[in-house]
Structure formats: structure tokens, C-alpha cells
Design an enzyme around this catalytic site. Structure first.
Site, PDB file in Angstrom:
ATOM      1  N   CYS A  48      10.492  -1.896  14.158  1.00  0.00           N
ATOM      2  CA  CYS A  48       9.944  -2.886  15.101  1.00  0.00           C
ATOM      3  C   CYS A  48       8.875  -2.241  15.964  1.00  0.00           C
ATOM      4  O   CYS A  48       8.107  -2.938  16.614  1.00  0.00           O
ATOM      5  CB  CYS A  48      11.046  -3.446  15.973  1.00  0.00           C
ATOM      6  SG  CYS A  48      11.733  -2.204  17.049  1.00  0.00           S
TER       7      CYS A  48
ATOM      8  N   LYS B 222      28.711  -6.530  15.447  1.00  0.00           N
ATOM      9  CA  LYS B 222      28.490  -7.197  14.156  1.00  0.00           C
ATOM     10  C   LYS B 222      27.205  -6.603  13.590  1.00  0.00           C
ATOM     11  O   LYS B 222      26.108  -7.040  13.910  1.00  0.00           O
ATOM     12  CB  LYS B 222      28.345  -8.713  14.385  1.00  0.00           C
ATOM     13  CG  LYS B 222      28.709  -9.594  13.197  1.00  0.00           C
ATOM     14  CD  LYS B 222      27.939  -9.312  11.920  1.00  0.00           C
ATOM     15  CE  LYS B 222      26.528  -9.864  11.960  1.00  0.00           C
ATOM     16  NZ  LYS B 222      25.722  -9.357  10.790  1.00  0.00           N
TER      17      LYS B 222
ATOM     18  N   SER C 211      15.164 -10.552  13.862  1.00  0.00           N
ATOM     19  CA  SER C 211      13.893 -11.283  13.765  1.00  0.00           C
ATOM     20  C   SER C 211      13.831 -12.392  14.826  1.00  0.00           C
ATOM     21  O   SER C 211      14.855 -12.835  15.342  1.00  0.00           O
ATOM     22  CB  SER C 211      13.747 -11.845  12.355  1.00  0.00           C
ATOM     23  OG  SER C 211      14.909 -12.548  12.001  1.00  0.00           O
TER      24      SER C 211
HETATM   25  P1  NAD Z   1      17.604 -10.472  10.865  1.00  0.00           P
HETATM   26  O1  NAD Z   1      17.152 -11.352  11.978  1.00  0.00           O
HETATM   27  O2  NAD Z   1      17.559 -10.993   9.484  1.00  0.00           O
HETATM   28  O3  NAD Z   1      19.141 -10.036  11.101  1.00  0.00           O
HETATM   29  C1  NAD Z   1      19.579  -9.537  12.335  1.00  0.00           C
HETATM   30  C2  NAD Z   1      21.048  -9.875  12.507  1.00  0.00           C
HETATM   31  O4  NAD Z   1      21.206 -11.301  12.519  1.00  0.00           O
HETATM   32  C3  NAD Z   1      21.940  -9.350  11.387  1.00  0.00           C
HETATM   33  O5  NAD Z   1      23.134  -8.846  11.939  1.00  0.00           O
HETATM   34  C4  NAD Z   1      22.197 -10.578  10.525  1.00  0.00           C
HETATM   35  O6  NAD Z   1      23.436 -10.549   9.877  1.00  0.00           O
HETATM   36  C5  NAD Z   1      22.147 -11.720  11.531  1.00  0.00           C
HETATM   37  N1  NAD Z   1      21.660 -12.980  10.938  1.00  0.00           N
HETATM   38  C6  NAD Z   1      20.884 -13.114   9.842  1.00  0.00           C
HETATM   39  N2  NAD Z   1      20.636 -14.415   9.616  1.00  0.00           N
HETATM   40  C7  NAD Z   1      21.258 -15.116  10.588  1.00  0.00           C
HETATM   41  C8  NAD Z   1      21.350 -16.506  10.899  1.00  0.00           C
HETATM   42  N3  NAD Z   1      20.740 -17.424  10.168  1.00  0.00           N
HETATM   43  N4  NAD Z   1      22.067 -16.864  11.977  1.00  0.00           N
HETATM   44  C9  NAD Z   1      22.675 -15.946  12.741  1.00  0.00           C
HETATM   45  N5  NAD Z   1      22.606 -14.607  12.491  1.00  0.00           N
HETATM   46  C10 NAD Z   1      21.911 -14.203  11.435  1.00  0.00           C
HETATM   47  O7  NAD Z   1      16.789  -9.115  11.015  1.00  0.00           O
HETATM   48  P2  NAD Z   1      16.734  -7.895  10.010  1.00  0.00           P
HETATM   49  O8  NAD Z   1      15.959  -8.280   8.801  1.00  0.00           O
HETATM   50  O9  NAD Z   1      18.077  -7.309   9.845  1.00  0.00           O
HETATM   51  O10 NAD Z   1      15.879  -6.852  10.889  1.00  0.00           O
HETATM   52  C11 NAD Z   1      14.479  -6.835  10.921  1.00  0.00           C
HETATM   53  C12 NAD Z   1      13.953  -7.595  12.107  1.00  0.00           C
HETATM   54  O11 NAD Z   1      14.472  -7.060  13.322  1.00  0.00           O
HETATM   55  C13 NAD Z   1      12.433  -7.480  12.235  1.00  0.00           C
HETATM   56  O12 NAD Z   1      11.928  -8.724  12.623  1.00  0.00           O
HETATM   57  C14 NAD Z   1      12.251  -6.456  13.340  1.00  0.00           C
HETATM   58  O13 NAD Z   1      11.021  -6.524  14.033  1.00  0.00           O
HETATM   59  C15 NAD Z   1      13.395  -6.792  14.228  1.00  0.00           C
HETATM   60  N6  NAD Z   1      13.720  -5.684  15.106  1.00  0.00           N
HETATM   61  C16 NAD Z   1      13.397  -5.803  16.419  1.00  0.00           C
HETATM   62  C17 NAD Z   1      13.660  -4.768  17.292  1.00  0.00           C
HETATM   63  C18 NAD Z   1      13.339  -4.893  18.751  1.00  0.00           C
HETATM   64  O14 NAD Z   1      13.865  -4.125  19.517  1.00  0.00           O
HETATM   65  N7  NAD Z   1      12.522  -5.835  19.163  1.00  0.00           N
HETATM   66  C19 NAD Z   1      14.264  -3.604  16.808  1.00  0.00           C
HETATM   67  C20 NAD Z   1      14.574  -3.515  15.451  1.00  0.00           C
HETATM   68  C21 NAD Z   1      14.303  -4.568  14.612  1.00  0.00           C
END
Ligand code: NAD
Length: 498
Positions: A281, A173, A226
Site C-alpha cells: 500500500c 481475522k 481495499s
Molecule cells: P481485501 O480488501 O480484498 O481484503 C482485506 C480483508 O477483507 C481480508 O481479511 C478479507 O478476507 C476481507 N474481505 C474480502 N472481501 C470482503 C467482503 N466482501 N466483505 C467483507 N470483508 C471482505 O484486500 P487485500 O486484497 O487482502 O489487500 C490489498 C489491499 O489492501 C490493497 O488495496 C492495499 O492498498 C490495501 N492495503 C492498505 C493498507 C493501508 O494501510 N492503507 C495497507 C496494506 C494494504
């Protein structure tokens, strides 16, 4: 308008929900495609396809699975230019950086090519009289991955390549913001000889995520995104009996000691702080300088380096970075810059309000730099995820090292010094999962393992490397003997080996 569909059982699938999301081109601010958003029904269809494909894929020998991985790697390489352009047009990162995103994913596919060796079990001959013990790593079944917008090629590969090579089948997803490249990867997997149903893609938002987390046939879920959502995914998935790893947000610090090679430190940090518009990240948005002289020199030189950056269209080969992913995200970054000002940090360079001629509606934001940021500020405690560098001043290495150690996030950290002993001690003591010594973005290579600490990761098993193989398999241990001759009497004592 182009419609990006699910990919289930080897075919494009329009789904049933009737819901769609807009996919923007961040360079222009215009909608360039529609993505179908799935829910319970689409997830159920994808899981059913993966469940059907599982028995024969799991039973295929590891060399056969490795051959598919080798071919997948070849096809990704052959299509990297086309995919990099597509990725840039939806994410906004410059094309060279999109190639890097795909390349880092490809390296995990390369790692997965070694599955015959990686998945081998262990054997002890003669653990007792006539007794041998062996253990094997078996696939879990249908597994799922939920990925963020910022690495739409690398992170899907982190998860799917290792899971599938281990004999699992997979439902991905991806982020609904840049969903095209994950579908391309699944199409290429099919072309590489991967059977239908082994790698499926379902697009969607919270509805699709919840359907994955509660589906009884999904055995394991890997999430990257996140932290609040990572924590939600971790607890909801675990409550439904699944194995879950959930990587979250970050706020990575770079500590600069007085003996650091300042030319190199500035070059490294300007790229790590502002590259990909700070949407990594493992970006380095906090620089902690030790001593006044180091701090003054660093800020002065970093100002020059940041002012020289070219922000441009993602297809501009001379641009250092492109637009951020959405208008809402740009607004959020600008709000954090205002918060920093209100909290009393010194805004030395303000990137707000940047308009690119000819692309006035694109989501561009210039580099910003704060000096004298303090640990109590909310703009420091939170992840901004934009082109904003926050400089903090420390008097000693101990004071500097305490900042990343005490921060709520613990993804990556770097130290810049020529003192081996100081670097070694820092690497050992710091309360963070990945450390760079004169390396600004210490993303481990694919055959090591990626994962942060504290609120940067929930669950205890990392991505890829040997930890990945561990996450995507369950271990079974067999204790066997083949007695001959006289039967032994029953024993009511726990067996021990003497
Ligand atoms: P996000 O948390 O908004 O989305 C991530 C995933 O979760 C997406 O597939 C999205 O569709 C889904 N999602 C969004 N809202 C949701 C909800 N309320 N309930 C369930 N699922 C939901 O993150 P983003 O903005 O796409 O990515 C950026 C974030 O990811 C930053 O915080 C970054 O630091 C983090 N990140 C972390 C790593 C790591 O390895 N630690 C790597 C890359 C990115």
C-alpha cells in the site's frame, strides 16, 4: 493436506462451518494447504473466549502486560527465519522481504513494550478550590482486527500488539490467502505468557467479517484492505455502535524535480515501484517528472533499471521480487496494462506473459513501465497493485503536486529534490497523509503513526504510535474533592472555576 485451523482460547480449533479455502503457493500455482473458513459460530466462540479473558487481563498491571510483550518480541525474533519462509511460501514475496514484513511488526511489539508509560493518564492538582482532576485511559473490551494479504505479519501486529498491551482482548481475522503466520504469532503470544483467550484467530471471508461487525460484544474494529471494503466495514461497524478505523487502497506518487539526485531517485523508485511485485500500500507506482529533460532522463534510466530486475521464486536469494499472490490478481494486473495501452499511454516495457522455467504455473509477471500517462485515464485513477510504474510529465512543481493532491487516494507521496524550501512547501501543502522527502516509501516508524487520507482511510485515528493507544482505549476523567467542615448550599448554576 495441511489444514490451517482457527486459534481460540489458546488452542487450535477446527470450527463448525465445514467450509474451507485453498491456500496456494504462488510460486507453483499449486494448493499447499486448506484453511478453515469460519462464520457466525466461530466468531461467537472467539469473542466469548476473549470476553472471558478480558477482566483479569484488563486488571493486570501495565508492567505485567509489558513483560509479555517483551517475551513475545523475543520469541518472534527467535522464530523469524522459520516464519519468513512460511510467509513467502503463501504470499510470494522474497524471503528477505518477508523478514522485513515481520520486522516491521516486531517494531510495533517493541513500541507496545512501553505501555506503562504510554497509557499513563493526566493529573491537574488544584483545578478549583480543593479540586483535583485526573484522566485515565481504560481498555475497551473485546476488540477485532481484519487484515489484508499483503503484510500478513506487520499489520496483525500493528493492531493486536497495541490493543492487547492496552488491556484489551483480541480477535484477529487475517486474510484467507496467507493465514499461517498470523496463527504462528498467536501461538508465540501464548508461549510468551499471554493468557488463553487474549489473542484469538478466526479465519474466514465476508461471513466472518460480517459476524465481527455485528457482534454486540465487539467494541472496536480495525481494518486494513481495499477501499470499497474499508468503506463497507467502516459504515457497517459504526452502524452497530463500534469504534472503527478502516485503512484502504492507495496510489502513491513520487515527484522528481530537475535538481533531484537522479542516480538516487532511480535506485529508490525502482525498489519502491517493483519491490514485493508492487503489492504494497506504500509502493510508488506513479512517477511525476518535472520538465522535459528530467522526464526523458528518468524514463531512459528507469527502463535500464527495470529491465535489469530479476523476477524469481520467493526462495531465490538473487530475485528482486517473486510472484503475485494469485492467478486472479495477475489477470487483473494484466487487464490494467491492456487498459493503459487502450487509453493511449506509451507502454515502454511490457511484463505480461512471463513464464519462469520450471515454475511455468507460478503467478509471475515482469516489470512494466508506461510513459505519458494522463490524469483522465482510468488505469491511473485506479489502484493496480502490481509491478507497473506509470510515468507522468509535468511542467512545474505546482502541476506535479496537484496530481497526488487531487487523486482519490491519499496514502503516501514522495518528493525527490535537493531544494529544502521546495520540499518543505510540498510537504506542507500536499493533500496526502504520509510524505517522504527523498524517501520513497515513507512508512512511519512504530512510535509515530500510520494512516492515509481521502479514500485511503475511513475514520480519523491512525495505526500504532500514540494514535494507536488512543484508538484502543477510552478516556475517563475524574473531578474530585474531599470537602471538610461546613456543607455548601445547593447550586443551580453550572460549576465554573474563577
Ligand atoms: P481485501 O480488501 O480484498 O481484503 C482485506 C480483508 O477483507 C481480508 O481479511 C478479507 O478476507 C476481507 N474481505 C474480502 N472481501 C470482503 C467482503 N466482501 N466483505 C467483507 N470483508 C471482505 O484486500 P487485500 O486484497 O487482502 O489487500 C490489498 C489491499 O489492501 C490493497 O488495496 C492495499 O492498498 C490495501 N492495503 C492498505 C493498507 C493501508 O494501510 N492503507 C495497507 C496494506 C494494504
Amino acid at each position: 493436506m495441511r489444514e490451517i485451523q482457527h486459534f481460540i482460547s489458546g488452542k487450535a480449533n477446527a470450527g463448525h462451518s465445514g467450509r474451507h479455502g485453498d491456500v496456494y503457493d504462488p510460486n507453483t500455482g499449486k494448493v499447499q494447504a486448506k484453511v478453515t473458513l469460519g462464520g457466525e459460530k466461530e466468531v461467537a466462540d472467539a469473542v466469548a473466549a476473549a470476553k472471558k479473558a478480558f477482566p483479569s487481563w484488563a486488571a493486570s498491571n501495565p508492567q505485567r502486560r509489558a513483560r509479555v510483550m517483551f517475551e513475545w518480541k523475543r520469541l518472534i525474533e527467535a522464530n523469524i527465519d522459520e516464519m519468513a519462509k512460511l510467509l513467502s511460501s503463501e504470499h510470494g514475496k522474497v524471503v528477505a522481504d518477508s523478514r522485513g514484513d515481520i520486522q516491521r511488526g516486531l517494531e510495533v511489539v517493541e513500541f507496545a513494550c512501553g505501555i506503562p508509560h504510554l497509557q499513563k493518564g493526566e493529573y491537574t492538582e488544584g483545578a478549583g478550590p480543593g479540586i483535583d482532576v485526573y484522566s485515565m485511559r481504560q481498555p475497551l473490551g473485546v476488540c477485532a482486527g481484519i487484515t489484508p494479504f499483503n503484510f500478513p505479519a506487520m499489520i496483525p501486529c500493528w493492531m493486536s500488539a497495541v490493543a492487547i498491551a492496552c488491556g484489551n482482548t483480541f480477535v484477529l481475522k487475517p486474510s484467507e490467502k496467507d493465514p499461517s503466520v498470523p496463527v504462528r504469532l498467536a501461538e508465540l503470544f501464548l508461549e510468551a505468557g499471554g493468557p488463553e483467550g487474549v489473542l484469538n484467530v478466526v479465519h474466514g471471508d465476508k461471513q466472518a467479517v460480517d459476524a465481527i461487525l455485528t457482534h454486540p460484544d465487539v467494541k472496536a474494529v480495525s481494518f486494513v484492505g481495499s477501499s470499497d471494503i474499508a468503506q463497507y466495514v467502516y459504515s457497517t461497524g459504526a452502524a452497530h455502535g463500534k469504534r472503527v478505523q478502516a485503512m484502504g487502497g492507495a496510489k502513491n506518487h513520487g515527484v522528481i524535480l530537475p535538481d533531484a539526485d537522479m542516480d538516487q531517485a532511480v535506485k529508490d523508485i525502482v525498489g519502491a515501484a517493483y519491490g514485493s511485485a508492487g503489492e504494497r500500500c506504500m509502493a510508488l507506482p506513479v512517477a511525476v517528472t518535472v520538465g522535459k529533460k528530467t522526464g526523458d532522463e528518468f524514463v531512459e534510466r528507469m527502463m535500464d533499471a527495470a529491465k535489469a530486475l530479476k523476477v524469481g521464486h520467493s526462495t531465490d536469494a538473487d530475485a528482486h521480487y517473486g510472484p503475485v499472490v494469485s492467478a486472479a490478481h495477475r489477470q487483473r494486473i494484466e487487464d490494467y496494462i491492456q487498459m493503459g495501452v487502450d487509453e493511449g499511454a506509451d507502454l515502454k516495457l511490457d511484463g505480461r506473459g512471463l513464464k519462469l522455467q520450471g515454475s511455468e504455473d507460478g503467478y509471475f509477471i515482469g516489470p512494466s513501465l508506461f510513459d505519458n500517462v494522463k490524469a483522465g485515464m482510468k488505469s491511473y485513477q485506479d489502484e493496480i497493485f502490481g509491478p507497473v510504474l506509470q510515468v507522468m510529465r509535468a511542467e512545474t512543481l505546482e502541476e506535479a503536486a496537484a496530481l497526488p493532491s487531487n487523486h482519490q487516494y491519499g496514502n503516501g507521496v514522495a518528493i525527490f529534490t535537493q531544494n529544502g524550501r521546495a520540499a518543505r512547501e510540498f510537504a506542507q501543502q500536499v493533500n496526502v497523509g504520509m510524505v517522504g522527502v527523498n524517501v520513497p516509501i515513507p512508512v512511519p516508524v512504530s512510535y509515530h503513526t500510520f494512516g492515509g487520507w481521502k479514500r485511503s482511510a475511513f475514520g480519523d485515528t491512525n495505526q500504532h504510535g500514540p494514535e494507536g493507544v488512543k484508538f484502543w482505549t477510552k478516556i475517563k476523567t475524574v473531578t474530585q474533592r474531599w470537602p471538610e467542615g461546613e456543607q455548601e448550599d445547593s447550586s443551580f448554576i453550572i460549576p465554573t472555576m474563577r
